[in-house]
Design an enzyme around this catalytic site. Structure first.
Site, PDB file in Angstrom:
ATOM      1  N   GLU A 186      -1.211  89.993  47.634  1.00 27.63           N
ATOM      2  CA  GLU A 186       0.057  90.564  48.056  1.00 27.63           C
ATOM      3  C   GLU A 186       0.433  90.140  49.478  1.00 27.63           C
ATOM      4  O   GLU A 186       0.862  90.920  50.304  1.00 27.63           O
ATOM      5  CB  GLU A 186       0.024  92.082  47.914  1.00 27.63           C
ATOM      6  CG  GLU A 186      -0.272  92.519  46.470  1.00 27.63           C
ATOM      7  CD  GLU A 186      -0.198  93.995  46.233  1.00 27.63           C
ATOM      8  OE1 GLU A 186       0.440  94.404  45.248  1.00 27.63           O
ATOM      9  OE2 GLU A 186      -0.768  94.756  47.038  1.00 27.63           O
ATOM     10  N   LYS A 187       0.250  88.845  49.718  1.00 28.08           N
ATOM     11  CA  LYS A 187       0.581  88.264  51.013  1.00 28.08           C
ATOM     12  C   LYS A 187       1.383  86.988  50.817  1.00 28.08           C
ATOM     13  O   LYS A 187       1.289  86.327  49.783  1.00 28.08           O
ATOM     14  CB  LYS A 187      -0.683  87.978  51.816  1.00 28.08           C
ATOM     15  CG  LYS A 187      -1.464  89.223  52.219  1.00 28.08           C
ATOM     16  CD  LYS A 187      -2.730  88.865  52.981  1.00 28.08           C
ATOM     17  CE  LYS A 187      -3.447  90.122  53.460  1.00 28.08           C
ATOM     18  NZ  LYS A 187      -3.898  90.972  52.353  1.00 28.08           N
TER      19      LYS A 187
ATOM     20  N   VAL B 104       2.567  82.193  47.978  1.00 26.57           N
ATOM     21  CA  VAL B 104       2.652  83.628  47.701  1.00 26.57           C
ATOM     22  C   VAL B 104       1.470  84.041  46.833  1.00 26.57           C
ATOM     23  O   VAL B 104       1.304  83.541  45.717  1.00 26.57           O
ATOM     24  CB  VAL B 104       3.972  83.986  47.000  1.00 26.57           C
ATOM     25  CG1 VAL B 104       4.084  85.497  46.847  1.00 26.57           C
ATOM     26  CG2 VAL B 104       5.162  83.444  47.783  1.00 26.57           C
ATOM     27  N   GLU B 105       0.645  84.936  47.348  1.00 29.94           N
ATOM     28  CA  GLU B 105      -0.481  85.505  46.595  1.00 29.94           C
ATOM     29  C   GLU B 105       0.023  86.765  45.893  1.00 29.94           C
ATOM     30  O   GLU B 105       0.032  87.850  46.469  1.00 29.94           O
ATOM     31  CB  GLU B 105      -1.647  85.825  47.532  1.00 29.94           C
ATOM     32  CG  GLU B 105      -2.210  84.621  48.260  1.00 29.94           C
ATOM     33  CD  GLU B 105      -3.169  83.818  47.396  1.00 29.94           C
ATOM     34  OE1 GLU B 105      -3.320  84.146  46.197  1.00 29.94           O
ATOM     35  OE2 GLU B 105      -3.765  82.849  47.918  1.00 29.94           O
ATOM     36  N   CYS B 106       0.451  86.594  44.641  1.00 30.90           N
ATOM     37  CA  CYS B 106       1.070  87.709  43.926  1.00 30.90           C
ATOM     38  C   CYS B 106       0.007  88.506  43.163  1.00 30.90           C
ATOM     39  O   CYS B 106      -1.040  87.987  42.788  1.00 30.90           O
ATOM     40  CB  CYS B 106       2.156  87.224  42.978  1.00 30.90           C
ATOM     41  SG  CYS B 106       1.579  86.181  41.634  1.00 30.90           S
TER      42      CYS B 106
END
Length: 794
Positions: A268-269, A335-337
């Site tokens: 989430e980053k 994007v680390e989803c």
């Protein structure tokens, strides 16, 4: 396809013994490995049986079917492309383009969304597919209609289709890479336990920018010894080659690549380029941070508490986002989803897609000319023309420039460029070979809209150069480099001709065994004739490292080796030429004995340099000392110059003195991740002699018949065609279309030896203007035929 599933215990044992999959095994070792395999299967069998991907995730076949359906349903705004093929299985890599007039290249601001590079990280594939469907479904509503009208949107659901197949076929749901056969055994060597897959390359470590800092195949640190393998060479993987070709065509202004964190530590980053170790910022750091922060602020975390967070990329590893920034100026986001549950069930998957799509909408709105959803849409855009014709030119924003940038250029087809910037005042420089730099000071970029400027480059006058190089009356074979920003390199066999432009240029003439000429030449409009006389070089000092380093005092891990050398052996500060210099190092080599510099003539230090240090921070120096204690710097360089270059340093200021010579590399990083491969030196020489430009020109060198390139090119409405005749000759100069049909006869007559220039006005033999397009012009003279292409643009 053959598959070889190896248990984790087997791989661990092999690592301890230094055994790889390509090693030969003894009978004893084989039996021990077999026992470990049996034990590991018993231990991990329950986990292997349950390790399957939820069925809600698309297979490759499903992705392709949906993309085809989108193209068929919306042929006016959606077009499917194959941008390349996977490395091992040669699976097509699909991209879909969404824009109005999709069959026409309008060269609008382009945005890119990549769903997946790491095979196990499947959430991004689903998000990208959902974004495509959303835009096409609501194409007539705002802001979607505005997106389609103003922008060029590209989506690649998976850049790693063969790795994606490994996961969706449940061979190994923890698989990360493509399927390159690293040990060349014809078997796909994978391990269902994380970290042990011998085959495959992490394509997010294969990009050229900082590739050298990625993992080797067998990484000596950590448990994931194979999972982050950078590949055998930068840009080696076919997936990356196809991707590069797309980026070269489109020059994306923004890009997003979706990832998921298998450990949850990065979840989430949003990461942006870059501030390595918080001490090496990119020139666009603040602006990139504003884009990443805006994007992240739109995505609520899965827990419902707070939004995604934005951070600069801190490490150098040959990654997608840093490479795009270095190559094209793209503000690219990683994007680390999702959370550590990177393959959640359908309920969590759908929720993640919905939340992440808010970031996508924000970014696309940010790229619009005007957007009520994102008040700040600042961007500098415009068109570059050269002599009134749209052209490709480098666009430099002086306040956001770096020596390691690849030139950011306008589109060659229409001269348009797009550069997202924060509102403010900038110095803009447009640059193209053959034209004067156009410098715009205090260019204001407005907030809330695009700032559009028009730049017209003025051509430099054309100039032709005949250059002669000789020793006395004898012709000399030499390498001549003219210019620095746009250098021309000639290999002169006594003489050569060059079609160039008027101006002052640095010139370097080097011939083995002769004194080099290093100076500046002034070329005037029209024909220039320059001749240079090089004396044989007297060698004052030389070192080729073939007999070791006995004549040098050494500080640091310098080593004579032959893995990297200009010829034979060379000395490097990094072990074998493949290591990295140490943190805060101060390493050097120094001559043990002083060298007496002759009191007469010109004296030059010449050496072959292979240099790779951090730009602007870790310099390599050449220093001179009269006593071996007090040093004077005479040469300094840093950056990536990792092919051997011959360097020239004048020692004439030290004539008559005895000097010590020192080559020194220093680091100021304070972090091992900020050091680089370092410096390799070969063929160090001090020579003296004379090298002069002849003022009394002598034309006894063999002349050359040569057809020069036309100027300007492209052109409208006229261009100049030039040639030189070596002797009296029948000469014809004719223009043809690509079919070989005669368009215009420029000259067809007997001519005396000399230089000739003719202007073609774009009309045929009947006096009619010809159409835009490519034309060939051909000179037949002196028993030779020479042909070049030119482009007429109207």
């Amino acid at each position: 396809m053959l598959y070889n599933c190896v248990a984790g215990g087997h791989r661990s044992s092999a690592r301890k013994k230094g055994i790889t999959a390509s090693s030969g095994y003894t009978k004893e070792v084989t039996m021990k490995i077999a026992m470990k395999i049996i034990i590991c299967i018993m231990l991990f069998l329950p986990a292997l049986i349950s390790a399957t991907l939820p069925t809600c995730y698309y297979t490759y076949a499903k992705i392709y079917a949906l993309l085809q359906s989108h193209q068929q349903s919306h042929p006016d705004i959606a077009k499917l492309y194959i941008i390349g093929y996977s490395q091992q299985d040669h699976i097509p890599i699909y991209a879909i383009r969404i824009s109005d007039n999709v069959e026409i290249d309008e060269y609008e601001p382009a945005l890119l969304f990549v769903g997946q590079v790491h095979a196990e990280e499947v959430l991004g594939v689903q998000t990208t597919m959902a974004n495509i469907a959303e835009i096409l479904t609501y194409r007539y509503q705002q802001p979607y209609a505005q997106w389609i009208s103003q922008l060029d949107l590209w989506f690649i659901p998976t850049l790693n289709p063969e790795g994606h197949n490994v996961v969706t076929e449940n061979l190994d749901v923890s698989y990360r890479k493509n399927k390159r056969d690293n040990n060349n055994n014809g078997i796909f060597d994978f391990d269902p336990i994380t970290g042990g897959d011998i085959d495959g390359v992490d394509i997010n470590r294969n990009f050229a920018f900082n590739w050298v800092h990625g993992d080797t195949l067998y990484c000596p640190v950590g448990d994931e010894t194979y999972d982050y393998y950078r590949g055998p060479a930068p840009m080696s993987e076919s997936e990356i080659i196809g991707f590069q070709q797309l980026c070269e065509q489109r020059k994306f202004i923004y890009a997003v690549c979706w990832h998921s964190s298998r450990t949850g530590n990065l979840s989430e980053k949003v990461y942006y380029p870059f501030n390595w170790k918080y001490v090496r910022p990119s020139p666009d750091l603040n602006f990139a941070a504003s884009i990443a922060t805006g994007f992240a602020s739109q995505i609520i975390k899965q827990s419902g508490t707070g939004t995604y967070e934005a951070y600069p990329n801190l490490s150098r590893q040959g990654a997608f986002h840093d490479w795009l920034y270095q190559q094209y100026g793209t503000i690219a986001l990683l994007v680390e989803c999702g959370t550590s549950d990177i393959q959640p069930d359908s309920t969590v998957m759908v929720g993640t897609i919905q939340r992440c799509s808010n970031g996508v909408r924000w970014l696309i709105n940010r790229a619009l000319m005007f957007s009520s959803a994102v008040p700040s849409s600042s961007m500098l855009t415009g068109t570059v023309t050269a002599a009134g014709i749209p052209t490709e030119a480098e666009i430099i924003i002086q306040q956001h420039n770096a020596p390691w940038f690849r030139p950011r250029t306008s589109f060659p087809q229409n001269g348009k460029f797009y550069r997202p910037l924060a509102s403010g005042s900038y110095t803009v420089i447009a640059r193209k070979k053959g034209y004067y730099d156009k410098i715009i000071n205090n260019q204001i970029v407005n907030n809330g809209s695009w700032t559009n400027i028009q730049i017209n480059l003025e051509p430099k006058p054309p100039a032709t150069l005949r250059i002669g190089v000789r020793c006395g009356s004898e012709p000399v074979s030499a390498r001549v480099i003219i210019g620095d920003i746009f250098p021309d390199t000639l290999f002169v066999n006594g003489f050569a001709n060059l079609n160039t432009y008027a101006g002052d240029y640095p010139m370097q003439i080097y011939a083995l065994g002769y004194t080099p000429y290093i100076g500046t030449v002034n070329l005037t409009e029209g024909h220039n004739h320059l001749e240079f006389n090089l004396s044989p070089a007297t060698i004052v000092f030389s070192e080729d490292w073939e007999n070791g380093s006995f004549d040098w005092e050494i500080e640091g891990p310098w080593k004579v080796q032959n893995q990297i050398a200009a010829s034979g052996y060379a000395i490097t500060d990094s072990i074998g030429g493949y290591g990295f210099y140490a943190i805060n190092c101060n390493v050097w080599i120094k001559t043990i004995n002083p060298v007496l510099i002759p009191a007469t003539n010109q004296t030059w230090l010449i050496f072959d340099s292979h240099l790779y240090t951090e730009w602007n921070y870790d310099p390599c120096r050449v220093e001179i000392s009269p006593d071996g204690n007090n040093w004077q710097e005479i040469w300094l360089k840093s950056g990536q110059w990792d092919s051997f270059r011959k360097e020239f340093v004048s020692l004439s200021d030290f004539a008559g003195q005895s000097i010590y010579l020192r080559f020194r590399l220093t680091d100021s990083s304070n972090d091992i991740d900020l050091t680089d491969p370092g410096w390799t030196l070969d063929n160090i020489m001090i020579v003296c002699g004379t090298a002069t430009e002849n003022s009394d020109l002598n034309n006894d060198l063999t002349p050359l018949t040569l057809l020069y390139k036309n100027y300007p090119n492209p052109f409208n409405p006229e261009t100049t065609l030039s040639f030189t005749l070596a002797k009296n000759s029948r000469a014809t100069l004719k223009i043809y279309n690509p079919k070989g049909q005669l368009v215009k006869t420029i000259v067809d007559t007997d001519l005396a030896k000399g230089d000739y220039r003719y202007v073609w006005n774009g009309k045929d033999n009947g006096g009619h203007p010809v159409a835009s397009g490519v034309y060939l012009y051909s000179l037949v003279a002196d028993g030779k035929t020479q042909t070049h292409k030119m482009l007429l643009l109207k």
